[in-house]
Write an enzyme that holds these catalytic residues in place. Structure first.
Site, mmCIF file in Angstrom:
data_model
loop_
_atom_site.group_PDB
_atom_site.id
_atom_site.type_symbol
_atom_site.label_atom_id
_atom_site.label_comp_id
_atom_site.label_asym_id
_atom_site.label_seq_id
_atom_site.Cartn_x
_atom_site.Cartn_y
_atom_site.Cartn_z
ATOM 1 N N SER A 165 0.830 -1.198 0.000
ATOM 2 C CA SER A 165 0.000 0.000 0.000
ATOM 3 C C SER A 165 0.874 1.261 0.000
ATOM 4 C CB SER A 165 -0.956 -0.037 1.197
ATOM 5 O OG SER A 165 -1.897 0.994 1.131
ATOM 6 N N ASP A 373 3.707 24.258 -1.695
ATOM 7 C CA ASP A 373 5.097 24.118 -2.129
ATOM 8 C C ASP A 373 5.682 22.756 -1.763
ATOM 9 O OD1 ASP A 373 5.062 24.614 0.580
ATOM 10 O OD2 ASP A 373 6.765 26.007 0.567
ATOM 11 N N HIS A 426 -7.390 -5.113 -1.369
ATOM 12 C CA HIS A 426 -6.231 -4.339 -0.930
ATOM 13 C C HIS A 426 -5.390 -5.058 0.119
ATOM 14 C CE1 HIS A 426 -3.960 -0.625 -0.718
ATOM 15 N NE2 HIS A 426 -4.051 -0.631 0.606
#
Length: 448
Positions: A165, A373, A426
């Site tokens: 993951s 940023d 998953h």
């Protein structure tokens, strides 16, 4: 000068040996060109440092001397914000790996024993702006810098990395910035999109979560009415968790985390079947049900998961609560929908209002959501020229890491061999970790 590496304990039990390693690393490793070539034993002077903990696991099928000569496998777990697995016996992928490797299990920075971040410790940094500046050093690029410094401190040859993951996201960052530290890379359910915006991720995953809801209700049609009843009840009738906070309809939807698993999805049915109990004032949610739900909807054990979640997709732009904004495009997930759906792992700003464990993080979470940023997490050019053997398990119906986006990334990494399967979701590595590990290792070591 701080000691860069110490071993504080060794233990042996039930067929495994453990060694507890503590490393001193810089809070800020600086630009890639500074840390990628670091020899791992240079002094950390004049800069803030943190501790990173890692536990080594080997099998007692090897003598201690032979185990010390095995090559290293670094495991990068899911998250963000989750500590390394604490295991009491070797099973699944670890049983398979321990035949040929020494396994190193990191507590990724900020988790477990690695200078952990909780609201009490974060408050020591100062105001929300200083806290946000600090937390900006806890993403995949810093985790990889830690790992590469640790490899050099240990004097290890390029090692094998297994990333599950979010750990797979970190493995792609490793391939981007320090491929010289890697012998081979195995990824399970973790091929991250290499470029933004985060909205791409949530549009894809909302669609998959909706499809998984439909699949679940086809198996358990009686639960369609149960979930709607619970949601309506919570909107009209105050119900409180043992910790004191009110359980809201939208917070209850978080039990949709069960939908991401192979076997956990069936456990959802068992959770729902005894939700209500008759009382003198009418039907109420049972204490047993509420306690089970509390463990699913609280982030007390891993607040960084919520605080840093959307930042794992951020490169050069602000996420601005991407999942919350995309949710407007999927009204079937609204609590007020006629038949509301359960949600997945998305993080919303109201988490930091309704979950007492997250309330102290609300100001810093807002700042991180607005931060524009962020530095790069991947180097697309370098990945296109990759020479490290890579294999990835891509789960066709994964509700957390979208199949189509994963295949887009697979095609962008030179030599990456995807194994696409609909046999797992998953958490496939928890279902058949031994088989998945052996298959991926066989892909990067053909003929072995």
């Amino acid at each position: 000068m701080a000691e860069l590496h110490s071993i504080r304990a060794r233990h042996e039990f039930r067929g495994l040996r453990t060694v507890e390693h503590f490393f001193t690393v810089p809070l800020d490793h600086g630009p890639v060109e500074a840390w990628a070539g670091h020899n791992g034993r240079e002094a950390i002077a004049g800069e803030e440092s943190i501790t990173v903990f890692a536990r080594e696991y080997t099998s007692t099928e090897h003598s201690a001397e032979d185990a010390a000569r095995l090559p290293w496998l670094l495991y990068l777990q899911g998250g963000p914000g989750g500590r390394g697995n604490r295991v009491t016996s070797l099973s699944g992928w670890m049983k398979a790996a321990a035949k040929d490797f020494r396994i190193l299990m990191l507590d990724q920075r900020g988790t477990g024993l690695s200078t952990p971040i909780e609201f009490q410790s974060l408050a020591r940094r100062g105001d929300a702006e200083r806290q946000a500046e600090y937390l900006a050093h806890f993403r995949a690029d810093a985790i990889v810098a830690d790992a590469e410094m640790i490899r050099r401190i240990l004097g290890a040859e390029p090692w094998t990395v297994l990333g599950q993951s979010f750990g797979g996201f970190c493995a792609l960052t490793y391939l981007s910035f320090a491929p010289e530290g890697l012998r081979e890379v195995l990824i399970t359910g973790g091929l991250a999109p290499l470029q933004g915006p985060a909205e791409r991720v949530y549009r894809a995953t909302f669609r998959r979560v909706a499809a998984r809801n439909a699949e679940y209700f086809a198996w358990y049609p009686e639960d369609r009415g149960r979930i709607t009843r619970i949601m309506r009840h919570l909107a009209d009738q105050p119900e409180h968790l043992a910790s004191g906070e009110r359980l809201t309809p939208e917070r209850f939807q978080m039990v949709g985390s069960f939908l991401g698993g192979n076997t956990r999805v069936d456990a959802l049915h068992y959770l729902l079947e005894d939700a209500f109990i008759e009382t003198a004032t009418g039907p109420r949610l049972s204490e047993a049900f509420l306690e089970q739900v509390r463990s699913l909807v609280s982030r007390a054990g891993n607040p960084l998961y919520a605080v840093l979640h959307e930042s794992i997709y951020a490169q050069g732009e602000a996420t601005k609560w991407a999942a919350w904004r995309v949710l407007e495009e999927y009204p079937e997930f609204e609590p007020s929908a006629d038949e509301p759906l359960l949600t997945g792992e998305m993080v919303y700003p109201w988490y930091f209002v309704q979950d007492p464990a997250l309330v102290p993080f609300q100001p810093v979470a807002e700042l991180l959501a607005s931060k524009a940023d962020w530095g790069p997490l991947y180097d697309a050019q370098r990945l296109a020229m990759n020479t490290v053997p890579v294999a990835a398990a891509v789960y066709q119906d994964d509700i957390y890491v979208d199949h189509a986006l994963s295949m887009e990334t697979a095609s962008a990494v030179r030599g990456l061999q995807p194994w696409v399967t609909d046999a797992f979701h998953h958490d496939g590595i928890g279902e058949d970790g031994e088989g998945i590990f052996r298959r991926l290792l066989g892909l990067v070591r053909p003929g072995s």
